[in-house]
Design an enzyme around this catalytic site. Structure first.
Site, PDB file in Angstrom:
ATOM      1  N   HIS A  29      20.253  44.266 -10.009  1.00  0.00           N
ATOM      2  CA  HIS A  29      20.235  43.986 -11.711  1.00  0.00           C
ATOM      3  C   HIS A  29      20.860  42.806 -12.041  1.00  0.00           C
ATOM      4  O   HIS A  29      22.079  42.535 -11.640  1.00  0.00           O
ATOM      5  CB  HIS A  29      21.277  45.221 -11.875  1.00  0.00           C
ATOM      6  CG  HIS A  29      21.210  46.642 -11.586  1.00  0.00           C
ATOM      7  ND1 HIS A  29      20.825  47.295 -10.330  1.00  0.00           N
ATOM      8  CD2 HIS A  29      20.451  47.720 -12.496  1.00  0.00           C
ATOM      9  CE1 HIS A  29      20.542  48.181 -10.562  1.00  0.00           C
ATOM     10  NE2 HIS A  29      20.082  48.833 -11.409  1.00  0.00           N
ATOM     11  N   HIS A 263      17.179  43.834 -16.779  1.00  0.00           N
ATOM     12  CA  HIS A 263      18.369  44.676 -16.315  1.00  0.00           C
ATOM     13  C   HIS A 263      18.442  45.090 -15.015  1.00  0.00           C
ATOM     14  O   HIS A 263      19.373  44.769 -14.355  1.00  0.00           O
ATOM     15  CB  HIS A 263      18.475  46.048 -17.442  1.00  0.00           C
ATOM     16  CG  HIS A 263      19.805  46.752 -16.993  1.00  0.00           C
ATOM     17  ND1 HIS A 263      19.838  47.280 -15.934  1.00  0.00           N
ATOM     18  CD2 HIS A 263      21.025  46.948 -17.843  1.00  0.00           C
ATOM     19  CE1 HIS A 263      21.308  47.992 -15.949  1.00  0.00           C
ATOM     20  NE2 HIS A 263      21.704  47.554 -17.148  1.00  0.00           N
ATOM     21  N   GLU A 412      39.775  67.008 -16.599  1.00  0.00           N
ATOM     22  CA  GLU A 412      39.855  67.012 -15.101  1.00  0.00           C
ATOM     23  C   GLU A 412      39.230  65.991 -14.442  1.00  0.00           C
ATOM     24  O   GLU A 412      39.958  65.374 -13.313  1.00  0.00           O
ATOM     25  CB  GLU A 412      38.899  68.380 -14.536  1.00  0.00           C
ATOM     26  CG  GLU A 412      39.883  69.573 -14.722  1.00  0.00           C
ATOM     27  CD  GLU A 412      39.536  70.268 -16.192  1.00  0.00           C
ATOM     28  OE1 GLU A 412      40.083  71.361 -16.698  1.00  0.00           O
ATOM     29  OE2 GLU A 412      38.882  69.593 -16.959  1.00  0.00           O
ATOM     30  N   HIS A 474      35.451  82.117 -14.971  1.00  0.00           N
ATOM     31  CA  HIS A 474      36.867  81.362 -14.383  1.00  0.00           C
ATOM     32  C   HIS A 474      36.927  81.486 -12.814  1.00  0.00           C
ATOM     33  O   HIS A 474      38.036  81.498 -12.453  1.00  0.00           O
ATOM     34  CB  HIS A 474      38.096  81.446 -15.032  1.00  0.00           C
ATOM     35  CG  HIS A 474      38.052  80.894 -16.408  1.00  0.00           C
ATOM     36  ND1 HIS A 474      37.120  80.718 -17.368  1.00  0.00           N
ATOM     37  CD2 HIS A 474      39.054  80.042 -16.903  1.00  0.00           C
ATOM     38  CE1 HIS A 474      37.643  79.936 -18.282  1.00  0.00           C
ATOM     39  NE2 HIS A 474      38.621  79.504 -18.093  1.00  0.00           N
TER      40      HIS A 474
END
Length: 675
Positions: A29, A263, A412, A474
């Site tokens: 890149h 890019h 998290e 959960h």
């Protein structure tokens, strides 16, 4: 300050090297590296403070790069500092080279972090800034450094940037300076095609100081960095509007700047004339891999400046150490990376508790005995029981880092990356907690911790379907299998990339924490129960017997010449004990094996493995996760009772009964196996 023409020449040198690296490799890149060259040159030649002779100096400034695809920019500027040779730049992206496609942590060469998925790198910087504040609160100005980081449009878009931005602003991390390379070009689109947000207003809303500049103008970059360094209450975002592919031209000298095509591929593949571009930037197309003599002088001058700056810092450190010998000794110990000395045997556990509660007991001891430990939780400290640590300290708040607890909020992945950043900074021991099912959100960070060999402790409670009434959303089922794959995946040193421990009772939990704290080479997972677990039996001293868990698996108890060997981890081991009582009443001889870590067990001698689970034995495995958790240990002649669905919503004792996690079903399954 250096002459601006010379600074521009140095930036052009970086552009030439970066473009040439990608061109030679036929992969990479170049465009972003060419646009960011001005900032990185100003930072390294005039602002970043480090010791060229001692890269691990704990008081150094740190630079964390988020966009790993812009590695040619980083390798090129580090070549100007003498950390990489021209030949090494020529080996970009090749087998065995020290210049891989994305930078990999190598402090000796000036690389502070492995740049993985976008967004993680700058979040490590937030963690490093927190660690620096924590250490400064304990050690004083000897830890007075600045954390710099570099982010691209992609990193700004990654969701983790919201967590990192929120936390840095909330905590007022004035030692954090982030350069945002805003070039409006992405890999496959322009930025405006995918986002219309006002980035400056977003960061201001999070409590950041924001400075917007021409990111290719040396004077404006200097001014912004100087202003950011003077800030005393907020992190700073420098929005640098830069030019993708700066200096790139076509064969007819047409302008190839600000194009998506430059890019993510060699410039020539985008239609650019690499020869004319190198000429345009003041280089020699026949010998593009050169450091201009005047640029060599510029960086030699900076080296001398750094020697003087560092000598002054070392002198101040020596005076401080003389006046504070105890603190100096602590500092040396903390940055050594060695495990702290703990009297593990002295930790008293209440019997028959949940392993999360047993973990809380250990954390309470660590909070008082390990002064450089930081524990974090994702808004669950009173449920994942990291509050065992919190009750002995207090949380970080803006302006006060005298505590040792990081309340991450519901984030998290961000929490995990911040904690990895603390670890990368050095001088601290870090642990973070949440529910095991939410490890799904953390997996990209866990992988990077393993790749970088960072000894972060991941505390995951509510380990199985016994979360019960919360239901299948959960209830972790497949998560244990997923995370245990990290024990099968080797790191570059040939070791298990992670240590994964699921202790079977309170005493094994103490041993698991001992293993986690003594594991200074890789991350550790502690998978803990929500519900109470009956303690395993002991012939003598349960602690001494549980120490065998350090081999990954061990015989808890058993009969001579057993008819069946029963294996499990976590709470299922005590269920095996219930089944064993019923089997023995039928005259069946059994052996019970606790396997907190199959990966660790597999690294033991073949003789030891054979002594625990002899080849050819009838083996029964019980797991609250997918059967694959134990199939490798049980073998073709054995049988595993596991969970093959997402679980159900009901009280956990009902689920145990309905799903077959009872002593009676262990009896039934083993009888069937032996029939």
């Amino acid at each position: 300050m250096n002459d601006i023409k010379l600074m521009n020449k140095a930036a052009d040198n970086i552009r030439i090297l970066a473009a040439s690296m990608v061109e030679k490799a036929k992969s990479g890149h170049p465009g972003g590296a060419m646009g960011g060259a001005d900032f990185i040159n100003v930072l390294f030649s005039e602002f970043l403070v480090y010791d060229p002779k001692n890269p691990t100096w704990e008081g150094r400034d740190r630079y964390f790069q988020d966009p790993g695809h812009m590695s040619p920019m980083l390798y090129s500027v580090l070549a100007l500092t003498g950390k990489f040779t021209i030949d090494e730049l020529k080996q970009f992206r090749q087998w065995g080279s020290v210049t891989p496609g994305h930078p990999e942590v190598n402090v000796m060469r000036g690389i502070e972090n492995t740049s993985g998925p976008l967004g993680q790198g700058h979040t490590y910087a937030v963690g490093a800034a927190i660690a620096a504040k924590f250490l400064k609160a304990r050690l004083g100005d000897v830890m007075n450094q600045t954390i710099y980081t570099y982010i691209s449009d992609g990193g700004i878009q990654e969701e983790i940037s919201q967590g990192a931005g929120r936390i840095a602003g909330t905590l007022g991390l004035d030692n954090l300076i982030m350069f945002y390379d805003a070039n409006n070009i992405q890999l496959s689109t322009t930025v405006e095609e995918v986002t219309a947000e006002n980035v400056a207003m977003k960061y201001e809303a999070w409590g950041w100081k924001v400075i917007t500049i021409n990111g290719n103008d040396v004077a404006e970059i200097r001014r912004a960095l100087t202003e950011a360094k003077a800030e005393t209450s907020r992190p700073t975002l420098i929005i640098g509007n830069t030019i993708m592919g700066k200096g790139a031209v076509g064969p007819d000298n047409s302008n190839y700047e600000n194009k998506v095509s430059t890019h993510g591929q060699p410039l020539s593949a985008a239609g650019v004339s690499i020869a004319d571009t190198i000429k345009n930037l003041g280089g020699n197309p026949d010998e593009p891999f050169q450091i201009f003599p005047e640029v060599t002088e510029l960086y030699a001058k900076r080296t001398k400046e750094l020697e003087a700056i560092v000598a002054e810092r070392y002198a101040a450190k020596a005076e401080w150490a003389k006046a504070n010998p105890e603190l100096a000794a602590k500092m040396e110990q903390w940055f050594s990376g060695k495990a702290p000395v703990i009297d593990w045997k002295a930790i008293e556990q209440k019997p028959n508790q949940a392993t999360r509660a047993a973990s809380a007991t250990v954390l309470g001891v660590l909070a008082t005995q390990v002064e450089n430990m930081i524990v974090s939780s994702a808004d669950l400290s009173n449920s994942d029981k990291t509050d065992g640590f919190l009750k002995k300290t207090h949380s970080f708040v803006k302006g006060d880092f005298s505590g040792a607890f990081f309340q991450a909020g519901v984030a998290e992945l961000t929490m995990a990356c911040v904690c990895i950043g603390m670890s990368l900074h050095g001088g601290v021991i870090v642990a973070c907690g949440t529910f095991f099912v939410f490890s799904d959100y953390m997996k990209p960070a866990v992988r990077m911790a393993a790749l970088m060999e960072q000894p972060v402790k991941f505390i995951w409670s509510h380990d199985a379907f016994r979360v019960g009434e919360d239901g299948p959303t959960h209830e972790p089922v497949e998560q244990e299998a997923q995370i245990r794959l990290m024990e099968k995946l080797k790191n570059h040193k040939g070791h298990n990339s992670m240590l994964v421990l699921r202790p079977a009772d309170v005493t094994e939990t103490t041993i698991a924490w001992k293993m986690a704290m003594e594991n200074t080479a890789t991350p550790t997972a502690l998978i803990l129960s929500r519900q109470n677990i009956t303690d395993l039996p002991a012939k003598g001293n349960r602690y001494e017997e549980a120490l065998q868990a350090e081999k990954g698996a061990y015989i808890v108890e058993g009969d001579e010449n057993p008819d069946v060997i029963m294996v499990a981890s976590g709470s299922e081991v005590s269920t095996l004990e219930e089944g064993a009582a019923l089997l023995r009443a039928d005259g069946i001889k059994v052996r019970i094996v606790s396997v907190p870590s199959e990966g660790l067990f597999r690294s033991q001698s073949k003789e030891y493995q054979e002594s625990v689970i002899p080849a050819g034995s009838k083996v029964f495995g019980l797991t609250a996760g997918l059967p694959v958790n134990l199939e490798g240990l049980v073998g073709a002649n054995g049988k595993v009772w596991g969970l093959e669905s997402f679980g159900f919503s009901a009280p956990y004792k009902v689920l145990d009964e309905k799903l077959g996690f009872t002593g009676q079903n262990v009896y039934n399954q083993v009888k069937e196996l032996l029939a």
